[in-house]
Design a protein around this motif. Structure first.
Motif, PDB file in Angstrom:
ATOM      1  N   VAL A  88       0.858  -1.182   0.000  1.00 49.69           N
ATOM      2  CA  VAL A  88       0.000   0.000   0.000  1.00 49.69           C
ATOM      3  C   VAL A  88       0.898   1.237   0.000  1.00 49.69           C
ATOM      4  CG1 VAL A  88      -1.916   1.197   1.117  1.00 49.69           C
ATOM      5  CG2 VAL A  88      -1.683  -1.274   1.371  1.00 49.69           C
ATOM      6  N   LEU A  89       0.581   2.191  -0.867  1.00 48.46           N
ATOM      7  CA  LEU A  89       1.413   3.384  -1.023  1.00 48.46           C
ATOM      8  C   LEU A  89       0.541   4.619  -1.109  1.00 48.46           C
ATOM      9  CD1 LEU A  89       4.067   4.955  -1.792  1.00 48.46           C
ATOM     10  CD2 LEU A  89       3.570   4.328  -4.174  1.00 48.46           C
ATOM     11  N   LEU A  90       0.891   5.633  -0.328  1.00 45.67           N
ATOM     12  CA  LEU A  90       0.312   6.967  -0.478  1.00 45.67           C
ATOM     13  C   LEU A  90       1.418   7.887  -0.971  1.00 45.67           C
ATOM     14  CD1 LEU A  90      -2.133   8.868  -0.113  1.00 45.67           C
ATOM     15  CD2 LEU A  90      -1.208   9.443   2.143  1.00 45.67           C
ATOM     16  N   ASN A  91       1.267   8.384  -2.189  1.00 44.46           N
ATOM     17  CA  ASN A  91       2.250   9.279  -2.813  1.00 44.46           C
ATOM     18  C   ASN A  91       1.533  10.576  -3.135  1.00 44.46           C
ATOM     19  OD1 ASN A  91       4.330  10.509  -4.142  1.00 44.46           O
ATOM     20  ND2 ASN A  91       4.597   8.910  -5.683  1.00 44.46           N
ATOM     21  N   GLY A  92       1.715  11.599  -2.279  1.00 43.00           N
ATOM     22  CA  GLY A  92       0.898  12.787  -2.402  1.00 43.00           C
ATOM     23  C   GLY A  92      -0.545  12.418  -2.107  1.00 43.00           C
ATOM     24  N   PRO A  93      -1.475  12.781  -2.970  1.00 45.59           N
ATOM     25  CA  PRO A  93      -2.874  12.409  -2.725  1.00 45.59           C
ATOM     26  C   PRO A  93      -3.265  11.049  -3.296  1.00 45.59           C
ATOM     27  CG  PRO A  93      -2.756  13.888  -4.600  1.00 45.59           C
ATOM     28  CD  PRO A  93      -1.337  13.746  -4.087  1.00 45.59           C
ATOM     29  N   LEU A  94      -2.356  10.389  -4.011  1.00 44.33           N
ATOM     30  CA  LEU A  94      -2.701   9.151  -4.712  1.00 44.33           C
ATOM     31  C   LEU A  94      -2.439   7.935  -3.839  1.00 44.33           C
ATOM     32  CD1 LEU A  94      -3.698   7.946  -7.397  1.00 44.33           C
ATOM     33  CD2 LEU A  94      -1.287   7.742  -8.075  1.00 44.33           C
ATOM     34  N   LEU A  95      -3.494   7.173  -3.567  1.00 43.77           N
ATOM     35  CA  LEU A  95      -3.398   5.946  -2.784  1.00 43.77           C
ATOM     36  C   LEU A  95      -3.408   4.764  -3.745  1.00 43.77           C
ATOM     37  CD1 LEU A  95      -3.440   4.632   0.088  1.00 43.77           C
ATOM     38  CD2 LEU A  95      -5.938   4.491  -0.179  1.00 43.77           C
ATOM     39  N   THR A  96      -2.355   3.924  -3.679  1.00 44.36           N
ATOM     40  CA  THR A  96      -2.221   2.781  -4.579  1.00 44.36           C
ATOM     41  C   THR A  96      -2.103   1.510  -3.757  1.00 44.36           C
ATOM     42  OG1 THR A  96      -1.073   4.135  -6.230  1.00 44.36           O
ATOM     43  CG2 THR A  96      -0.856   1.745  -6.429  1.00 44.36           C
ATOM     44  N   GLU A  97      -2.937   0.532  -4.067  1.00 43.12           N
ATOM     45  CA  GLU A  97      -2.871  -0.787  -3.445  1.00 43.12           C
ATOM     46  C   GLU A  97      -2.492  -1.807  -4.509  1.00 43.12           C
ATOM     47  OE1 GLU A  97      -5.892  -1.893  -0.491  1.00 43.12           O
ATOM     48  OE2 GLU A  97      -6.870   0.018  -0.949  1.00 43.12           O
ATOM     49  N   THR A  98      -1.370  -2.480  -4.298  1.00 42.30           N
ATOM     50  CA  THR A  98      -0.909  -3.513  -5.214  1.00 42.30           C
ATOM     51  C   THR A  98      -1.077  -4.856  -4.538  1.00 42.30           C
ATOM     52  OG1 THR A  98       0.720  -1.986  -6.155  1.00 42.30           O
ATOM     53  CG2 THR A  98       1.022  -4.333  -6.609  1.00 42.30           C
ATOM     54  N   HIS A  99      -1.872  -5.728  -5.139  1.00 38.79           N
ATOM     55  CA  HIS A  99      -2.163  -7.027  -4.549  1.00 38.79           C
ATOM     56  C   HIS A  99      -1.176  -8.084  -5.037  1.00 38.79           C
ATOM     57  CE1 HIS A  99      -5.966  -5.487  -2.925  1.00 38.79           C
ATOM     58  NE2 HIS A  99      -6.088  -4.842  -4.079  1.00 38.79           N
ATOM     59  N   ALA A 100      -1.103  -9.181  -4.306  1.00 38.47           N
ATOM     60  CA  ALA A 100      -0.136 -10.235  -4.627  1.00 38.47           C
ATOM     61  C   ALA A 100      -0.355 -10.812  -6.018  1.00 38.47           C
ATOM     62  CB  ALA A 100      -0.207 -11.344  -3.576  1.00 38.47           C
ATOM     63  N   ASP A 101      -1.592 -10.761  -6.515  1.00 42.89           N
ATOM     64  CA  ASP A 101      -1.876 -11.292  -7.847  1.00 42.89           C
ATOM     65  C   ASP A 101      -1.586 -10.291  -8.956  1.00 42.89           C
ATOM     66  OD1 ASP A 101      -3.904  -9.493  -7.459  1.00 42.89           O
ATOM     67  OD2 ASP A 101      -5.529 -10.959  -7.507  1.00 42.89           O
TER      68      ASP A 101
END
Length: 289
Positions: A242-255
């Protein structure tokens, strides 16, 4: 225990409870791998101090107070300084290294040495290991890797390798690469059609803790540093990133599935850091510009 360690038994106990490590306290590879992985999953990467205009302290007592006894995280100098003190207390020999972050760089020399990594040696083991719990990116190590060139390593679901690259210095230049997929991905192509992306480059020249006081201050306070201009928070989860870069929240799943959304409300951003990252945001820190 190493007599010169600044950590007392209570500090070590508190750290191991914080990361959820209940294994043996020995200076061996099993302990190194277990502590390394537990640290990456328990302690978030965050730059809230630089975002608020201050350089975080690297003093042992302050690292314990912030990363261990509070609901906070830190960035590379804090994480790897903390781990180095812990490993020394457990009986490992630790050498502090600097690295050039080269993700996306055309020439390695264009990037300064601003990242901190560790070279770790265990008594009776002739093999040194690269350890790094402070590289805030999806290509980061989750477990330490042997300092061996050209061999692929699998650690907690991620694939890495170390390679040598030409440069002008007298020491060998090592490059940590993360697996970037098969055909169709971008990066350095291997012999079997696999692709690899360079993360950072380093030599094994030892650096001292005062060197990182200078680098830490520069990265935290330089107005051109990305860490002083926007929130950058990441956490490794058992099934993704899970990454918050500025206002952008990104969730990268194992798949491999990636979900993104933009945060527009300061109160929502604070709730996200509380719930998703386990971070209590200090008063006076504004997450969204």
């Amino acid at each position: 225990m190493v007599e010169t360690t600044p950590f007392g038994p209570d500090d070590l106990d508190a750290y191991l409870r914080r990361i959820g490590w209940g294994g043996e306290r020995r200076a061996d590879l099993q302990t190194l791998r277990g502590v390394h992985l537990a640290h990456t999953r328990a302690l978030p990467f965050e730059n809230l101090d630089p975002l608020g205009g201050s350089a975080p302290s690297l003093a042992p007592a302050d690292l314990i107070a912030k990363l261990v006894r509070s609901r906070r995280g830190g960035y590379c100098y804090e994480h790897n300084s903390l781990l180095s003190f812990v490993l020394e207390a457990l009986g490992f020999r630790v050498t502090l290294l600097t690295a050039r972050v080269v993700v996306g760089a055309e020439r390695f020399e264009e990037r300064p040495r601003t990242h901190m990594a560790l070279l770790v040696e265990a008594p009776g083991d002739p093999q040194p290991y690269l350890a790094d719990v402070g590289f805030g990116a999806p290509g980061a190590l989750l477990e330490p890797v042997p300092l061996i060139a050209g061999v692929e390593f699998h650690g907690a679901g991620r694939r890495h390798r170390l390679v040598h690259a030409p440069h002008r210095g007298p020491l060998e230049l090592w490059v940590l690469e993360a697996h970037a997929g098969s055909e169709g991905a971008t990066g350095a192509e291997g012999a079997t059609g696999e692709f690899w992306r360079a993360q950072y480059a380093f030599t094994v020249e030892p650096f001292e803790r005062p060197d990182f006081e200078v680098i830490n201050w520069h990265i935290a306070t330089n107005p051109r540093s990305p860490f002083s201009r926007r929130a950058y928070v990441q956490r490794v989860t058992p099934d993704g990133h899970v990454l918050l870069n500025g206002p952008l929240l990104t969730e990268t799943h194992a798949d491999g599935i990636v979900e993104q959304r933009e945060l527009t409300d300061e109160a929502e951003a604070r709730r996200v850091l509380d719930v998703e990252f386990g971070i209590a945001v200090p008063d006076g820190i504004r997450l969204l510009s």
